[in-house]
Design an enzyme around this catalytic site. Sequence first.
Site, PDB file in Angstrom:
ATOM      1  N   GLY A 122       0.816  -1.202   0.000  1.00  0.00           N
ATOM      2  CA  GLY A 122       0.000   0.000   0.000  1.00  0.00           C
ATOM      3  C   GLY A 122       0.850   1.254   0.000  1.00  0.00           C
ATOM      4  O   GLY A 122       2.082   1.199   0.107  1.00  0.00           O
ATOM      5  N   ASN A 123       0.201   2.400  -0.105  1.00  0.00           N
ATOM      6  CA  ASN A 123       0.907   3.682  -0.062  1.00  0.00           C
ATOM      7  C   ASN A 123      -0.058   4.787   0.326  1.00  0.00           C
ATOM      8  O   ASN A 123      -1.272   4.669   0.117  1.00  0.00           O
ATOM      9  CB  ASN A 123       1.591   3.991  -1.397  1.00  0.00           C
ATOM     10  CG  ASN A 123       0.881   3.403  -2.586  1.00  0.00           C
ATOM     11  OD1 ASN A 123      -0.164   3.891  -3.003  1.00  0.00           O
ATOM     12  ND2 ASN A 123       1.425   2.310  -3.126  1.00  0.00           N
ATOM     13  N   GLY A 136       8.996   0.430  -1.711  1.00  0.00           N
ATOM     14  CA  GLY A 136       9.655  -0.805  -1.313  1.00  0.00           C
ATOM     15  C   GLY A 136      10.331  -0.836   0.040  1.00  0.00           C
ATOM     16  O   GLY A 136      11.187  -1.680   0.268  1.00  0.00           O
ATOM     17  N   SER A 170       6.837   6.032  -4.059  1.00  0.00           N
ATOM     18  CA  SER A 170       6.003   4.882  -4.403  1.00  0.00           C
ATOM     19  C   SER A 170       5.795   4.810  -5.911  1.00  0.00           C
ATOM     20  O   SER A 170       5.660   5.835  -6.587  1.00  0.00           O
ATOM     21  CB  SER A 170       4.643   5.016  -3.716  1.00  0.00           C
ATOM     22  OG  SER A 170       3.707   4.122  -4.271  1.00  0.00           O
ATOM     23  N   GLU A 187       3.266   4.182  -7.306  1.00  0.00           N
ATOM     24  CA  GLU A 187       1.921   4.676  -7.609  1.00  0.00           C
ATOM     25  C   GLU A 187       1.805   6.192  -7.488  1.00  0.00           C
ATOM     26  O   GLU A 187       0.699   6.724  -7.447  1.00  0.00           O
ATOM     27  CB  GLU A 187       0.901   4.013  -6.679  1.00  0.00           C
ATOM     28  CG  GLU A 187       0.923   2.501  -6.670  1.00  0.00           C
ATOM     29  CD  GLU A 187       0.378   1.865  -7.936  1.00  0.00           C
ATOM     30  OE1 GLU A 187       0.311   2.560  -8.983  1.00  0.00           O
ATOM     31  OE2 GLU A 187       0.009   0.687  -7.887  1.00  0.00           O
ATOM     32  N   HIS A 190      -4.064   4.036  -0.457  1.00  0.00           N
ATOM     33  CA  HIS A 190      -4.182   2.882  -1.352  1.00  0.00           C
ATOM     34  C   HIS A 190      -3.725   1.633  -0.610  1.00  0.00           C
ATOM     35  O   HIS A 190      -2.715   1.659   0.107  1.00  0.00           O
ATOM     36  CB  HIS A 190      -3.326   3.085  -2.602  1.00  0.00           C
ATOM     37  CG  HIS A 190      -3.115   1.828  -3.400  1.00  0.00           C
ATOM     38  ND1 HIS A 190      -4.161   1.058  -3.865  1.00  0.00           N
ATOM     39  CD2 HIS A 190      -1.974   1.197  -3.798  1.00  0.00           C
ATOM     40  CE1 HIS A 190      -3.681   0.017  -4.529  1.00  0.00           C
ATOM     41  NE2 HIS A 190      -2.358   0.075  -4.502  1.00  0.00           N
ATOM     42  N   HIS A 221      -4.378  -3.074  -0.408  1.00  0.00           N
ATOM     43  CA  HIS A 221      -4.865  -4.311  -1.013  1.00  0.00           C
ATOM     44  C   HIS A 221      -5.680  -5.113   0.005  1.00  0.00           C
ATOM     45  O   HIS A 221      -5.315  -6.245   0.353  1.00  0.00           O
ATOM     46  CB  HIS A 221      -3.696  -5.159  -1.518  1.00  0.00           C
ATOM     47  CG  HIS A 221      -2.871  -4.509  -2.579  1.00  0.00           C
ATOM     48  ND1 HIS A 221      -1.692  -5.065  -3.043  1.00  0.00           N
ATOM     49  CD2 HIS A 221      -3.027  -3.353  -3.268  1.00  0.00           C
ATOM     50  CE1 HIS A 221      -1.164  -4.292  -3.975  1.00  0.00           C
ATOM     51  NE2 HIS A 221      -1.951  -3.232  -4.120  1.00  0.00           N
ATOM     52  N   TYR A 245     -26.320   1.040   3.502  1.00  0.00           N
ATOM     53  CA  TYR A 245     -26.356   2.505   3.438  1.00  0.00           C
ATOM     54  C   TYR A 245     -24.966   3.137   3.481  1.00  0.00           C
ATOM     55  O   TYR A 245     -24.771   4.266   3.010  1.00  0.00           O
ATOM     56  CB  TYR A 245     -27.241   3.079   4.549  1.00  0.00           C
ATOM     57  CG  TYR A 245     -26.652   3.059   5.941  1.00  0.00           C
ATOM     58  CD1 TYR A 245     -25.828   4.096   6.377  1.00  0.00           C
ATOM     59  CD2 TYR A 245     -26.931   2.021   6.823  1.00  0.00           C
ATOM     60  CE1 TYR A 245     -25.286   4.090   7.651  1.00  0.00           C
ATOM     61  CE2 TYR A 245     -26.394   2.014   8.098  1.00  0.00           C
ATOM     62  CZ  TYR A 245     -25.570   3.042   8.510  1.00  0.00           C
ATOM     63  OH  TYR A 245     -25.030   3.036   9.763  1.00  0.00           O
ATOM     64  N   HIS A 305      -6.435  -5.598  -8.584  1.00  0.00           N
ATOM     65  CA  HIS A 305      -5.399  -4.837  -7.885  1.00  0.00           C
ATOM     66  C   HIS A 305      -5.742  -4.610  -6.416  1.00  0.00           C
ATOM     67  O   HIS A 305      -5.183  -5.261  -5.543  1.00  0.00           O
ATOM     68  CB  HIS A 305      -5.200  -3.499  -8.624  1.00  0.00           C
ATOM     69  CG  HIS A 305      -4.016  -2.715  -8.168  1.00  0.00           C
ATOM     70  ND1 HIS A 305      -3.321  -1.850  -9.003  1.00  0.00           N
ATOM     71  CD2 HIS A 305      -3.407  -2.623  -6.968  1.00  0.00           C
ATOM     72  CE1 HIS A 305      -2.327  -1.289  -8.327  1.00  0.00           C
ATOM     73  NE2 HIS A 305      -2.363  -1.732  -7.082  1.00  0.00           N
ATOM     74  N   TYR A 323     -23.114  13.589   9.831  1.00  0.00           N
ATOM     75  CA  TYR A 323     -22.629  12.337  10.410  1.00  0.00           C
ATOM     76  C   TYR A 323     -21.301  12.575  11.095  1.00  0.00           C
ATOM     77  O   TYR A 323     -20.407  13.212  10.535  1.00  0.00           O
ATOM     78  CB  TYR A 323     -22.492  11.290   9.296  1.00  0.00           C
ATOM     79  CG  TYR A 323     -22.211   9.894   9.762  1.00  0.00           C
ATOM     80  CD1 TYR A 323     -23.139   9.160  10.483  1.00  0.00           C
ATOM     81  CD2 TYR A 323     -20.991   9.278   9.470  1.00  0.00           C
ATOM     82  CE1 TYR A 323     -22.898   7.861  10.902  1.00  0.00           C
ATOM     83  CE2 TYR A 323     -20.731   7.979   9.883  1.00  0.00           C
ATOM     84  CZ  TYR A 323     -21.683   7.281  10.586  1.00  0.00           C
ATOM     85  OH  TYR A 323     -21.436   5.995  10.986  1.00  0.00           O
TER      86      TYR A 323
END
Length: 220
Positions: free
Chosen positions: A33-34, A49, A78, A80, A99, A101, A120, A162, A215
């Site tokens: 992730g990043n 990495g 990253s 990404e 981001h 997984h 909802y 992904h 909320y």
Amino acid sequence: MTVPYQDTSELRQAVIDACLSLNNLGINQGTSGNISVRVEDQMLITPSGIAYDCLSPDMLVSMPLDGRATTLGQLKPSTEWRFHQSILLSKPHMHAVVHAHPVYCTALAMNHQEIPACHYMVAAFGGNSVPLADYAIFGSEALSNNLDKALADRHGCLMANHGAVVTGETLEKAMWRMVELETLAKGYVTSLSIGHPQLLSDPEIEEVLRAFSNYGAQNK
């Protein structure tokens, strides 16, 4: 409107803590992730990495938001970085991108399934579904373009074959959305395994969207 962050050691540590939280919660695994945050006309993003428990604040990479990948004298950002940069540019009211997984989100993404209005909390992502961005190889401009399209009127989406990505007005809010997205995906996958989910109508989702203006977690 939320004020953009300032580049401080405290902010950098907060990004590292958020990365560690993703792994501790089982939302992410390893270094896959990043996270990025907006800092005025720059973004801070996690490096490529490096295990999260090895990160220190000075390792986060500062990049301009104007399209130039200038990182001279810093670690490699990253892979990404392109979609983080593009999302922050296209969403000026959002100041963080997460981001990861997550297993259930990724399972749906492997099947090329979006999340419909089965609960909802779908409305927490801006509409009556959590859409699916088309597949493109990680780190590519094509993937960035696909995500821009999927996120045009949403705060999060699945990524075909992904994972998932969410945005937030703050880092805390982006993290909240990522946890909510995986919880939603888990519920949807479970409901599919025992029957046929009954979907909420567009008017019902519109009612929730209006309610979300007050909320609690939405107003962080």
